[in-house]
Design a protein around this motif. Structure first.
Motif, PDB file in Angstrom:
ATOM      1  N   GLN A  96       0.887  -1.392  -0.176  1.00 20.88           N
ATOM      2  CA  GLN A  96       0.108   0.104  -0.037  1.00 20.88           C
ATOM      3  C   GLN A  96       0.601   1.450   0.191  1.00 20.88           C
ATOM      4  OE1 GLN A  96      -2.821   0.504   3.082  1.00 20.88           O
ATOM      5  NE2 GLN A  96      -3.484   2.598   2.878  1.00 20.88           N
ATOM      6  N   ASN A  97       1.868   1.227   1.074  1.00 24.58           N
ATOM      7  CA  ASN A  97       2.601   2.614   1.615  1.00 24.58           C
ATOM      8  C   ASN A  97       3.707   2.247   0.660  1.00 24.58           C
ATOM      9  OD1 ASN A  97       4.206   4.857   2.097  1.00 24.58           O
ATOM     10  ND2 ASN A  97       2.917   4.624   4.199  1.00 24.58           N
ATOM     11  N   ASP A  99       6.043   4.421   0.602  1.00 27.57           N
ATOM     12  CA  ASP A  99       7.405   5.130   1.663  1.00 27.57           C
ATOM     13  C   ASP A  99       7.875   3.771   2.507  1.00 27.57           C
ATOM     14  OD1 ASP A  99       6.813   7.783   0.884  1.00 27.57           O
ATOM     15  OD2 ASP A  99       4.868   7.601   2.520  1.00 27.57           O
ATOM     16  N   GLY A 152       4.165  10.641  -4.493  1.00 30.07           N
ATOM     17  CA  GLY A 152       3.963   9.427  -4.078  1.00 30.07           C
ATOM     18  C   GLY A 152       2.814   8.640  -4.797  1.00 30.07           C
ATOM     19  N   GLN A 156       4.667   4.788  -5.987  1.00 33.03           N
ATOM     20  CA  GLN A 156       4.341   3.369  -6.818  1.00 33.03           C
ATOM     21  C   GLN A 156       4.990   3.054  -7.845  1.00 33.03           C
ATOM     22  OE1 GLN A 156       2.787   1.956  -4.392  1.00 33.03           O
ATOM     23  NE2 GLN A 156       1.007   2.156  -3.818  1.00 33.03           N
ATOM     24  N   ALA A 179      -2.935   5.093  -1.074  1.00 32.72           N
ATOM     25  CA  ALA A 179      -2.555   6.628  -0.376  1.00 32.72           C
ATOM     26  C   ALA A 179      -2.572   7.053  -0.730  1.00 32.72           C
ATOM     27  CB  ALA A 179      -0.991   6.087  -0.143  1.00 32.72           C
TER      28      ALA A 179
END
Lengths: 313, 300
Positions: A96-97, A99, A152, A156, A179
């Motif tokens: 999902q993230n 980061d 972001g 991804q 996200a």
């Protein structure tokens, strides 16, 4: 043709609640799914329903307590180490993230290079990485950047590039757009759909967002407290849901995205408190149609193409 | 350390009428939360302009006066209920604090808090008064926060992404609760959200923000039916719906606000941009029932 199959998968975690006591959480219980080649299988459910755990079990990242995973005819729980390793390369995951899934101290090139090293790629690294970057819609300038220099959506894309560098057949996408902003989400969803066609990929698409899942999936499974409660073709499940929980979920989605309402607002009001009902159906306490039978006997997932686990569906 | 000045919110005018629910919709970085915090004077940066509630300019009030104002006239609900509640204080005590700070006695505060918990639909309210936040589910915590926000019958509640941390079934309940409360108390609400669907459930008017500016303001139904600003249009066509219509993603991303693009801030991503858009910043102009800031609005 079937690509991957999970049979009667179960996983229980010990959750420490204090220094001395721990409780058992049945994250996934007796779930079977089978995904065909080039199919997008959507998995929906609320937080804590076990959908991410099921994704990890399918990849054999997490060993199931019982049940087996069969990938391209090979039973991974019985396979030799080398066979599992080889299968692993053919199955990847995007989290999902970005980061958290990208190393903040590594340049994008090094992050991506790791994927090639892991799968013992013989050709020219730079060439290969550049061509994959192009496929996910990034320029080659990205190679010398660090994750924090990217937005972001771009991060991804990097995570996706890392997954497809290994030339997988199967990718688990665990909330890949949750996200992101809607405009970027739309970019990534379209990219995923294009890549699937171009590279003949099979996806397990995990999301809590029903409209996103209905947009990308061919078939969909609905999970509730560790169990699969409904499974079928995407259109059927979303247009003619059989399980009361699926009906509740769809009715809760804002009308702008899904106009179907199977429950009135009074019904949704009792939705909190998904406590487990130890002997019978897990949805018993929230279900407006529950009868005595539901309290005592757990329903099995039953049906031909459109399966449901409910005594009265 | 290098520092940059960011104008997160730039020259925004809007009005919320009594009993209205006004949605501020935008993507991350559009300045919507900064706007919300500025309205209640909790924003750390410099705020200029005028914030009028019933004719009182909040920016002219002293620190003491604004403290009294917060809670009684204007209050805010944050996104993440677990970080908005104090983890080491009982839920009841936190609620009672709202009253005692504003001059109520302890026993009055207790009775009122109990009543409030019932109003926001928390079962076994007496028992819940004695629990700590970690013993409550996310939805229950958000109900407690809502109870705090409406405790003193404020005129305006700002709800900053009140349901983004919640599951859909719980989200539906909370939206329902907010709707009922604003109807029965005649409360005005400003809902800050990135989710057009949530805005559609709750609000009757909407303002679309992009890069610190409002680009379109008007009645929600007419904007959703025929969006006029290219950005609003793009947002609408990014939403996956159950029908398998193709998504038309918007290229690029929100600009860096320390160095915003000249002219219209949306022009680098706008499919209709012309030379005038790169040079001159458009103003909000009245078109039928709404305000739109676009040079080419009549032509596209």
């Amino acid at each position: 043709m079937e690509l991957i199959k999970g049979e009667n998968l179960s996983k229980t975690y010990n959750l420490k609640i204090s220094l001395t006591t721990s409780i058992k959480v049945k994250a996934v219980e007796n779930v079977s799914i089978s995904i065909s080649e080039k199919e997008v299988f959507g998995l929906v459910g609320e937080s804590g329903s076990g959908k991410s755990t099921l994704g990890r079990l399918m990849l054999f990242m997490e060993k199931p307590d019982s049940g087996k995973v069969i990938f391209k005819g090979v039973d991974l729980s019985r396979a030799k180490k080398d066979e599992v390793k080889d299968a692993r390369r053919r199955m990847q995951i995007v989290f999902q993230n970005p980061d958290l899934s990208l190393d903040p101290r590594m340049k994008i090139y090094n992050t991506l290079k790791e994927a090639l090293v892991c799968c013992k790629y013989k050709g020219d690294f730079v060439e290969r990485i550049k061509s994959v970057l192009e496929e996910v819609g990034l320029s080659s300038e990205t190679l010398n950047m660090f994750p924090h220099q990217l937005s972001g959506g771009m991060k991804q894309r990097v995570a996706l590039a890392r997954a497809i560098l290994a030339e997988p057949d199967f990718i688990v996408l665990d909330e890949p757009t949750s996200a992101l902003d809607v405009s970027v989400q739309a970019q990534i969803l379209n990219l995923l759909i294009d890549l699937r066609k171009k590279l003949n990929l099979t996806y397990l698409f995990i999301s809590h967002n029903l409209s996103v899942v209905s947009y990308v999936s061919d078939r969909v499974g609905v999970m509730y407290l560790g169990k699969l409660v409904e499974l079928g073709n995407c259109d059927e499940v979303f247009n003619e849901p059989l399980h009361p929980y699926t009906k509740l979920l769809i009715s809760s989605v804002p009308a702008l995205y899904m106009t179907k309402k199977f429950f009135t607002q009074n019904h949704t009001a009792l939705a909190e408190n998904g406590e487990e009902n130890p002997s019978g159906c897990r949805f018993f306490k929230r279900c407006p149609y529950a009868k005595e039978l539901c309290r005592v006997k757990e329903p099995e997932l039953d049906g031909d193409k459109h399966k449901v686990a409910c005594h009265f569906a | 350390m290098e520092s940059r000045i960011i104008r997160a919110v730039d020259g925004i005018d809007f009005t919320v009428r009594e009993g209205d629910c006004f949605a501020i919709v935008g993507e991350s970085g559009s300045g919507k939360s900064t706007l919300g915090l500025s309205l209640i004077r909790l924003c750390p940066g410099d705020v200029s302009g005028e914030i009028l509630i019933d004719g009182v300019n909040l920016l002219k009030l002293s620190e003491d006066e604004i403290r009294k104002f917060r809670g009684s006239k204007i209050s805010i609900i944050f996104q993440e209920p677990s970080s908005a509640l104090n983890p080491v204080m009982k839920v009841g005590d936190q609620l009672m604090e709202v009253f005692t700070v504003h001059g109520y006695s302890k026993s009055e505060a207790y009775q009122k808090s109990l009543q409030l918990l019932k109003t926001v639909g928390i079962p076994e309210a007496e028992k819940r008064m004695q629990t700590y936040p970690h013993q409550l589910s996310g939805g229950m915590k958000q109900r407690v926060i809502i109870a705090m926000a409406i405790a003193l019958n404020p005129r305006l509640v700002i709800a900053d992404e009140p349901t983004s941390a919640l599951d859909v079934t719980i989200q539906a309940q909370i939206l329902n609760l907010l709707k009922n409360l604003s109807q029965s108390y005649g409360l005005s609400t400003i809902l800050i959200t990135h989710d057009m669907g949530v805005a559609a459930e709750l609000c009757n008017r909407i303002g679309i923000m992009y890069a610190g500016k409002m680009v379109e303001i008007g009645p929600l139904n007419s904007i959703f039916a025929i969006p006029l600003h290219p950005y609003t249009r793009a947002l609408m066509s990014c939403i996956p719906r159950s029908l398998k219509e193709n998504l038309k993603p918007l290229p690029g991303h929100v600009p860096d606000l320390s160095n915003p693009p000249k002219g219209c801030r949306f022009h680098p991503r706008c499919p209709y941009a012309k030379e005038v858009c790169t040079l001159e910043e458009p103003n909000l102009e009245k078109i039928d029932d709404r305000l739109v800031s676009c040079h080419r609005v009549g032509e596209i």
